[in-house]
Design a protein around this motif. Structure first.
Motif, mmCIF file in Angstrom:
data_model
loop_
_atom_site.group_PDB
_atom_site.id
_atom_site.type_symbol
_atom_site.label_atom_id
_atom_site.label_comp_id
_atom_site.label_asym_id
_atom_site.label_seq_id
_atom_site.Cartn_x
_atom_site.Cartn_y
_atom_site.Cartn_z
ATOM 1 N N UNK A 48 -34.696 -22.772 1.627
ATOM 2 C CA UNK A 48 -33.941 -22.451 2.450
ATOM 3 C C UNK A 48 -32.261 -21.737 2.042
ATOM 4 N N UNK A 49 -31.801 -20.639 2.572
ATOM 5 C CA UNK A 49 -30.719 -20.031 2.193
ATOM 6 C C UNK A 49 -29.590 -21.008 2.705
ATOM 7 N N UNK A 50 -28.758 -20.762 2.083
ATOM 8 C CA UNK A 50 -27.452 -21.829 2.512
ATOM 9 C C UNK A 50 -26.904 -21.744 4.051
ATOM 10 N N UNK A 51 -27.264 -20.708 4.594
ATOM 11 C CA UNK A 51 -26.768 -20.365 5.976
ATOM 12 C C UNK A 51 -27.621 -21.137 6.886
ATOM 13 N N UNK A 52 -28.813 -21.511 6.342
ATOM 14 C CA UNK A 52 -29.830 -22.210 7.432
ATOM 15 C C UNK A 52 -29.624 -23.702 7.010
ATOM 16 N N UNK A 53 -29.230 -24.160 6.465
ATOM 17 C CA UNK A 53 -29.027 -25.692 6.021
ATOM 18 C C UNK A 53 -28.205 -26.311 7.250
ATOM 19 N N UNK A 54 -28.670 -27.630 7.487
ATOM 20 C CA UNK A 54 -28.078 -28.284 8.627
ATOM 21 C C UNK A 54 -26.738 -28.822 8.159
ATOM 22 N N UNK A 55 -25.840 -28.781 9.302
ATOM 23 C CA UNK A 55 -24.531 -29.354 9.266
ATOM 24 C C UNK A 55 -24.611 -30.585 9.062
ATOM 25 N N UNK A 56 -23.671 -31.256 8.394
ATOM 26 C CA UNK A 56 -23.477 -32.687 8.250
ATOM 27 C C UNK A 56 -23.109 -33.227 9.693
ATOM 28 N N UNK A 57 -23.739 -34.293 9.943
ATOM 29 C CA UNK A 57 -23.240 -34.944 11.328
ATOM 30 C C UNK A 57 -23.955 -34.152 12.572
ATOM 31 N N UNK A 58 -24.216 -35.007 13.373
ATOM 32 C CA UNK A 58 -24.767 -34.368 14.614
ATOM 33 C C UNK A 58 -23.815 -33.713 15.694
ATOM 34 N N UNK A 59 -23.896 -32.446 16.032
ATOM 35 C CA UNK A 59 -23.049 -32.042 16.806
ATOM 36 C C UNK A 59 -23.215 -32.798 18.385
#
Length: 428
Positions: free
Chosen positions: A323-334
């Motif tokens: 996966x490209x970096x832009x598609x990686x999930x963000x830390x923590x749940x929004x």
């Protein structure tokens, strides 16, 4: 025992040991074992003709209807019902197989104007809704026990503490998708609704004695009118052991493995944990193995797992790695709402002070009323009010905010004054 408990015990029903003593309690003080349903174990209803007879019988019955459902949690995919139990005066007990009778909407309609008695209603209502059974009025004996201040509110503990009978609970976690269902399981299932009406009546009297019956009525109405819960956002984040995963690439691997496992579990109709354990998902995500051979060396991917299975898990890991970096999930749940309370002192010290004062006041009132704090008012509601108070802070504005957050009238009446004081003054 309270007066209500004594009354209920005196009017409790027959067991194989005969009628209870005059005071409803055995002479040795021990609970009476409830070994057999009073009418015996009814046949399992598994076809439309038998279901039509049950619908007619229960429509002609009187009083509230006791309802329970058995699922196959830990064995099958999802939370569908595999047995539905009902009991009503004039109709007796019915055991219905939702596999043979998957649509019970006609039964639900026949009981639409009837009060349903459930224990821990929010656990059973989703699976009942799936098969067309949706109550308009209910009485939750577990919630009633909480409001009445009982320290133990499981069905067995409530039946024993209130009615003086001991229920056998050995089959609660069995695989209810088994067919045919063994007779001991059916006996257990029938006994689960045997005394629910008696328990309901005793708890109603106890709540009335304590001045809490109207609280319970409001709570039951809120449960009955609540819409189905929306699908959980990012359910993969609830993987056990997720706190160990720090890097976004590793999080992506958890997501890919969780999603692949879920597809397999749904296709095979088995519990996801039987396909691949959470611990194995976390281990693989932390290691990000380069190939199947490296994956095999990790816990949970041993020699007993077939090559094809290993390849599908490795493929999921490879997708995460690509996966490209832009598609990686963000830390923590929004999530909407305030941040975790542990961060309040740094983010907003005034809000942290308000929360501390509010928690102290609510806790003291809950103890005074002998009601669990989370039933008096949910912790999330208190956090939201303290994080973003209304402006200006008045009894009316706080009450309005509590209403918008789903609090019931009885909760607002009791808690709003405490929150006003906490929002205005903070801790002493």
């Amino acid at each position: 025992m309270t007066d209500a408990q004594e009354t209920a015990a005196q009017t409790s029903l027959r067991t194989t040991g005969g009628a209870p003593p005059d005071d409803g309690v055995p002479s040795d003080g021990l609970p009476i074992p409830l070994l057999e349903p009073r009418d015996g174990i009814p046949p399992v209803v598994a076809d439309q003709d038998a279901l039509a007879e049950v619908i007619a019988a229960f429509a002609a019955g009187t009083g509230p209807v006791a309802v329970d459902a058995e699922r196959a949690s830990g064995y099958r995919y999802g939370q569908r019902a595999y047995l539905v139990q009902l009991r009503r005066e004039g109709a007796g007990t019915a055991l219905i197989d939702p596999v043979g009778c998957p649509d019970l909407s006609e039964l639900g309609e026949a009981l639409a104007d009837t009060e349903w008695i459930l224990h821990a209603a929010t656990q059973d209502l989703p699976c009942l809704r799936e098969i067309g059974m949706v109550p308009t009025r209910l009485f939750d004996t577990e919630l009633a026990g909480r409001l009445a201040g009982f320290p133990r509110v499981g069905l067995g503990a409530m039946v024993e503490g209130v009615l003086g009978y001991a229920l056998e609970k050995g089959h609660s976690a069995v695989d209810w998708s088994t067919r045919p269902l063994p007779e001991p399981w059916l006996r257990y299932a029938a006994l689960d609704v045997e005394l629910l009406v008696d328990l309901r009546d005793a708890l109603e009297k106890e709540l009335e004695r304590q001045g809490k019956l109207d609280w319970a009525v409001q709570e039951f109405a809120a449960i009955a009118s609540a819409p189905p819960a929306p699908p959980r956002k990012d359910p993969w984040r609830r993987t056990s052991g997720m706190h160990k995963v720090r890097r976004r690439r590793q999080m992506a691997a958890v997501r890919e493995l969780w999603t692949a496992r879920d597809r397999v579990a749904q296709r095979r109709d088995v519990s996801p944990g039987k396909v691949l354990g959470d611990a194995a998902i976390i281990e693989a995500s932390l290691a990000l193995p380069a190939n199947v051979q490296a994956l095999t060396a990790l816990p949970g991917f041993g020699h007993r797992m077939g090559r094809r299975q290993l390849e599908q898990w490795q493929a999921a890991i490879d997708r995460a790695k690509a996966l490209p970096d832009a598609e990686l999930p963000q830390p923590g749940q929004q999530v909407a709402g305030p941040p975790p309370p542990r961060a309040w002192a740094d983010k907003d010290p005034a809000a942290a002070a308000r929360l501390s004062a509010a928690r102290t006041a609510v806790s003291a009132l809950a103890e005074e009323l002998n009601v669990p704090q989370e039933n008096l008012i949910t912790p999330d509601t208190v956090r939201r009010v303290c994080w973003e108070p209304p402006a200006p802070v008045t009894p009316e504005s706080v009450a309005h905010l509590l209403t918008s957050l789903g609090a019931r009238k009885w909760q607002i009446l009791l808690v709003a004054p405490l929150l006003v004081g906490a929002l205005v003054a903070g801790p002493a």
